[in-house]
Write a protein that holds these residues in place. Structure first.
Motif, PDB file in Angstrom:
ATOM      1  N   ALA A 149     -20.314  -3.426  -1.337  1.00 21.48           N
ATOM      2  CA  ALA A 149     -18.902  -3.180  -1.625  1.00 21.48           C
ATOM      3  C   ALA A 149     -18.405  -3.950  -2.839  1.00 21.48           C
ATOM      4  O   ALA A 149     -17.537  -3.462  -3.578  1.00 21.48           O
ATOM      5  N   THR A 258     -10.722  -2.252  -4.703  1.00 23.03           N
ATOM      6  CA  THR A 258     -11.758  -1.273  -4.396  1.00 23.03           C
ATOM      7  C   THR A 258     -12.825  -1.875  -3.487  1.00 23.03           C
ATOM      8  O   THR A 258     -13.354  -1.183  -2.606  1.00 23.03           O
ATOM      9  N   ILE A 262     -13.619  -0.102   0.162  1.00 24.62           N
ATOM     10  CA  ILE A 262     -14.955   0.293   0.628  1.00 24.62           C
ATOM     11  C   ILE A 262     -15.303  -0.406   1.937  1.00 24.62           C
ATOM     12  O   ILE A 262     -15.689   0.226   2.932  1.00 24.62           O
ATOM     13  N   THR A 265     -13.106   0.553   4.977  1.00 20.10           N
ATOM     14  CA  THR A 265     -13.413   1.893   5.466  1.00 20.10           C
ATOM     15  C   THR A 265     -14.667   1.870   6.335  1.00 20.10           C
ATOM     16  O   THR A 265     -14.703   2.463   7.423  1.00 20.10           O
ATOM     17  N   VAL A 290     -11.768   8.130   3.717  1.00 18.15           N
ATOM     18  CA  VAL A 290     -11.236   7.019   2.916  1.00 18.15           C
ATOM     19  C   VAL A 290      -9.708   6.984   2.999  1.00 18.15           C
ATOM     20  O   VAL A 290      -9.109   5.918   3.163  1.00 18.15           O
ATOM     21  N   ALA A 374     -14.920   4.632  -3.667  1.00 19.84           N
ATOM     22  CA  ALA A 374     -14.960   4.438  -2.216  1.00 19.84           C
ATOM     23  C   ALA A 374     -15.602   5.628  -1.516  1.00 19.84           C
ATOM     24  O   ALA A 374     -16.433   5.467  -0.608  1.00 19.84           O
TER      25      ALA A 374
END
Length: 424
Positions: A149, A258, A262, A265, A290, A374
């Motif tokens: 990530a 971001t 990632i 999620t 997402v 993502a």
């Protein structure tokens, strides 16, 4: 006299300092939301808790984004080669109001290019492939943040802005220090404020040097594009100091949120195995997954504005010159806006848009790129590692406005012993 709303908001600000808040902020946010749509804390900050009010507030041009000046201008002096010119960092695009906001945003958009996501998609896919191969070649357990990530958006953002790979580690450290100072000032320790101020000055010095270098040498990155662009017929050109501060801003926001999008999620999917199974059965649901995860556990938990005149919201009137904070985490779990809001549902029908990227004129310029990374990352992770599962408790960053994971311990695949046991 302290009202019930003041008591509730003060209890909220007391609760956010507890270690348990990071594990579950939503119980506290739900209690605050159900206690009232709008609260004023004794610190003077107004809290907006419900989706309809928050969505309207974020796109209302009658509120100012200039929360920096509203609190205090604390920009660091750009040192080094810029010292003799006496530059001070101006405010980044997110804290500007019209007409300056439109001018700077126009120039940033020109440097990004209309086809940004299409241009970067092949590189995003290539980096993802490298990261998946590296994980497969390593141990069966790992940290999804460090393994995947973080390096994806850090690499992409660095390349987009022209930051050399060997500098990414130190630039990231400055960004982490500045992110901690994004919380309300009274929640930030004196040590963190001092650390953040030092990081800002070092970061500004670095980006001043990088901007000068890109102006001389050129290149295809955004900093080079901003430095060498011909004047826009309406917006003109950015000053050197504007290029420095917005380069810093784009770097921090380009990777930091971001990373969280990632990892949050993936965490949400692991906590709802039926939704993870649904995504594996239909990878075309990646974009919906997402978006729903961003609603369920938003990387952006609050967005601030300043009233420029008396402002009516949630049945109350906020006087001019007051800071108003939309609690995105509370708004996203509002049962008035979302059915079963505490459940992740990647097939949710007719869902209102998540507010994590803002709204209106200040909608995040990098939202499409963040979503693209993502979606591609989550798809690759869940499809490449069909036995993915949690391998320990997540570790959280100690920030309130920005929500993110320091570590997400996972098992990428079953051990040989587990596999043997499963087949006997």
């Amino acid at each position: 006299m302290r009202t019930a709303q003041t008591l509730a908001s003060d209890e909220y600000f007391a609760a956010v300092t507890a270690a348990s808040y990071q594990d579950d902020p939503y119980s506290c946010l739900s209690a605050l939301r159900e206690a009232g749509a709008v609260h004023r804390s004794s610190s003077g900050i107004w809290l907006v808790t419900r989706y309809e009010d928050a969505a309207r507030l974020l796109k209302d041009p009658r509120l100012s984004n200039d929360t920096v000046t509203a609190a205090e201008q604390t920009a660091a002096v750009v040192r080094g080669s810029a010292r003799s010119s006496g530059y001070r960092l101006p405010q980044p695009v997110t804290t500007l109001d019209p007409p300056e906001h439109k001018r700077v945003r126009t120039l940033l958009g020109q440097a990004m290019g209309a086809d940004l996501t299409a241009r970067l998609r092949p590189r995003i896919d290539a980096v993802i492939g490298e990261l998946v191969d590296r994980i497969r070649a390593g141990d069966s357990e790992g940290d999804l943040v460090a393994d995947f990530a973080l390096p994806l958006p850090l690499t992409i953002t660095g390349e987009l802005l022209g930051v050399p790979p060997e500098d990414l580690s130190k630039v990231r450290a400055w960004g982490e220090a500045l992110a901690r100072n994004g919380d309300p000032e009274f929640l930030v320790s004196a040590a963190d404020r001092a650390h953040g101020a030092a990081a800002e000055e070092e970061f500004a010095t670095y980006f001043a040097s990088l901007t000068l270098q890109r102006r001389r040498s050129g290149g295809t990155d955004m900093i080079a594009a901003l430095s060498t662009a011909k004047p826009h017929p309406v917006a003109g050109r950015m000053s050197f100091a504007e290029r420095v501060v917005n380069g810093m801003f784009l770097f921090i926001n380009g990777y930091h949120n971001t990373v969280s999008l990632i990892s949050l999620t993936v965490l949400a999917l692991l906590r709802f195995p039926d939704q993870l199974a649904a995504l594996r059965a239909d990878p075309g649901l990646a974009a919906a997954a997402v978006s729903e995860a961003m609603r369920y556990d938003s990387p952006i938990q609050s967005i601030a504005r300043v009233t420029v005149a008396d402002y009516a919201v949630g049945g109350r009137t906020v006087p001019a010159g007051q800071q108003v904070m939309s609690l995105i985490g509370a708004a996203h779990r509002d049962p008035r806006a979302f059915a079963s809001p505490d459940r992740l549902d990647i097939k949710r029908k007719g869902a209102l848009p998540a507010l994590s990227f803002g709204s209106g004129a200040h909608y995040c310029m990098g939202a499409a790129l963040a979503r693209l990374q993502a979606q591609a990352a989550v798809s690759a992770i869940v499809l490449s590692f069909p036995e993915l599962e949690l391998a320990g408790e997540p570790e959280w960053h100690p920030t309130i406005a920005l929500r993110g994971l320091r570590r997400l311990p996972v098992q990428y695949r079953q051990s040989s012993a587990s596999t043997a046991g499963a087949t006997t």
